[in-house]
Design a protein around this motif. Structure first.
Motif, PDB file in Angstrom:
ATOM      1  N   PHE A 150      -7.147   4.160  -3.594  1.00 34.06           N
ATOM      2  CA  PHE A 150      -8.086   3.415  -2.756  1.00 34.06           C
ATOM      3  C   PHE A 150      -8.550   2.131  -3.402  1.00 34.06           C
ATOM      4  O   PHE A 150      -9.272   1.355  -2.806  1.00 34.06           O
ATOM      5  N   ARG A 152      -6.988  -0.560  -4.476  1.00 33.90           N
ATOM      6  CA  ARG A 152      -6.448  -1.889  -4.224  1.00 33.90           C
ATOM      7  C   ARG A 152      -5.984  -2.039  -2.797  1.00 33.90           C
ATOM      8  O   ARG A 152      -5.477  -1.119  -2.179  1.00 33.90           O
ATOM      9  N   LEU A 154      -3.924  -2.707   0.327  1.00 34.26           N
ATOM     10  CA  LEU A 154      -2.514  -2.655   0.680  1.00 34.26           C
ATOM     11  C   LEU A 154      -2.389  -3.313   2.043  1.00 34.26           C
ATOM     12  O   LEU A 154      -2.965  -2.851   3.017  1.00 34.26           O
ATOM     13  N   ALA A 155      -1.662  -4.390   2.052  1.00 32.54           N
ATOM     14  CA  ALA A 155      -1.598  -5.215   3.260  1.00 32.54           C
ATOM     15  C   ALA A 155      -1.332  -4.403   4.524  1.00 32.54           C
ATOM     16  O   ALA A 155      -0.361  -3.680   4.615  1.00 32.54           O
ATOM     17  N   VAL A 156      -2.215  -4.477   5.464  1.00 31.66           N
ATOM     18  CA  VAL A 156      -1.962  -3.895   6.778  1.00 31.66           C
ATOM     19  C   VAL A 156      -2.584  -4.751   7.862  1.00 31.66           C
ATOM     20  O   VAL A 156      -2.912  -4.272   8.938  1.00 31.66           O
ATOM     21  N   GLU A 163     -10.908  -3.953   5.004  1.00 31.77           N
ATOM     22  CA  GLU A 163     -10.182  -3.181   4.003  1.00 31.77           C
ATOM     23  C   GLU A 163     -11.152  -2.471   3.061  1.00 31.77           C
ATOM     24  O   GLU A 163     -11.031  -1.286   2.786  1.00 31.77           O
TER      25      GLU A 163
END
Lengths: 190, 190
Positions: A150, A152, A154-156, A163
């Motif tokens: 949790f 870092r 993570l591109a979404v 985020e």
DNA sequence: AATCAAACGGAGGAATATTCTCCGGTTATG
DNA sequence: CATAACCGGAGAATATTCCTCCGTTTGATT
């Protein structure tokens, strides 16, 4: 050391942490300087080589997190509460950057910090398990592993605020799972 | 299409997925060809530009995962069980690569798949919530978010086998948390 | 407010990494 | 065995990143 120099130095470290988390790896020096709002020359004066900046950044995050954790373990009697607060705090401190940087550092040995961190984790997990609120089969490594999931972005396609807030929310879910008497899965498929 | 050509094509896609997960981003073309054991020329013949390979890889993973998920929802009556099996399976299929690649794709619109994936997620979450075993305040986005936390290796000095096995273990913990009646945290700090 | 050592900025050349073309050689297939 | 399809990889072209250098600015001291 002149005041502006000190300010720039700290700013560079903060930006480095920020960028490490965004990029998920070693960020370009130019990018760090630009984001920090200083000339590239200033970066090179403070940190003549890559490693020195990464070292400083890693140490900064680690030190802050460990110190805060040691305080928490004193201040919060319930083991799981302390653990929970520690993880949320570490997440906000950018602990994910440490996770990313550690394998990139050439000589990442700080005997003092390493010992303190290990002791801290052991205390946190041990106490919570003894109090009976945490699963008994967890090691310190498990907690570190969980935290990194949790810690870092993570591109979404989420804004960094979304985020962050989702990470905290799901970290809580995850911790609830660590408190469960017995894994449902474990019960189903022994 | 000649048999060896087809084999190489598929191998390139598999390797691409593998490398995307390892690197956490767009891998270098050279690296893909080398790992796949083919010449760089072969890579360029099959996928003239970067995008076409990334598209193919993404689609491959997505398609496999969605299809398997649709089968699971038929075959497994318990909502949470289906969800759990889906997430473990997607993890093994390399769903993390999709998460990484999606923002890098230029025109990532597959209307068909998008709809199927959305429907699948909605069914999974909806059914499990209706059955009362899953928290009621979860959206499809939550599940995707949670899945991405475990779906890609985050360097911590583990072998890829250790990493995989820990990811499955902690995914189970996390899912236990999603089943909890009420978050302990929620109870403590309302 | 004058001085100056300390610190700054950023242009631009060097070094490195990545992309992609091209063509002589190899192999599956009928 | 003929041949069209496919393969490999050297190396030029391009993109990225690094890092030096020096003229300018600024904080501290008197």
């Amino acid at each position: 050391m002149r005041a502006d120099a000190l300010k720039n130095r700290q700013r560079l470290i903060d930006v480095a942490i920020e960028l490490v988390l965004e990029v998920g790896g070693e960020p370009a020096r130019d990018a760090i300087a630009e984001r920090a709002g200083v000339g590239i020359g200033t970066l090179y004066r403070h940190f003549p080589d890559q490693q020195s900046l990464l070292h400083a950044a890693t140490r900064h995050v680690l030190e802050k997190s460990v110190a805060a954790g040691e305080a928490l373990i004193e201040a919060v009697p319930d083991g799981v509460d302390a653990l929970r607060q520690y993880m949320h705090m570490a997440l906000d401190n950018g602990i994910g950057a440490v996770n990313i940087l550690h394998p990139l550092l050439e000589k990442p040995d700080w005997p003092d910090l390493r010992v303190r961190a290990a002791t801290l984790m052991k205390s946190m997990v041990g106490r919570a398990a003894r109090q009976g609120t945490l699963r008994k089969d967890l090691s310190e490594r498990d907690i570190v592993f969980g935290l990194t999931r949790f810690a870092r972005p993570l591109a979404v396609g989420l804004s960094s605020d979304e985020e962050r807030s989702l990470a905290h929310r799901h970290l809580d879910f995850y911790l609830d799972g660590l408190c469960a008497e017995q894994s449902r899965r474990g019960a189903l498929e022994p």
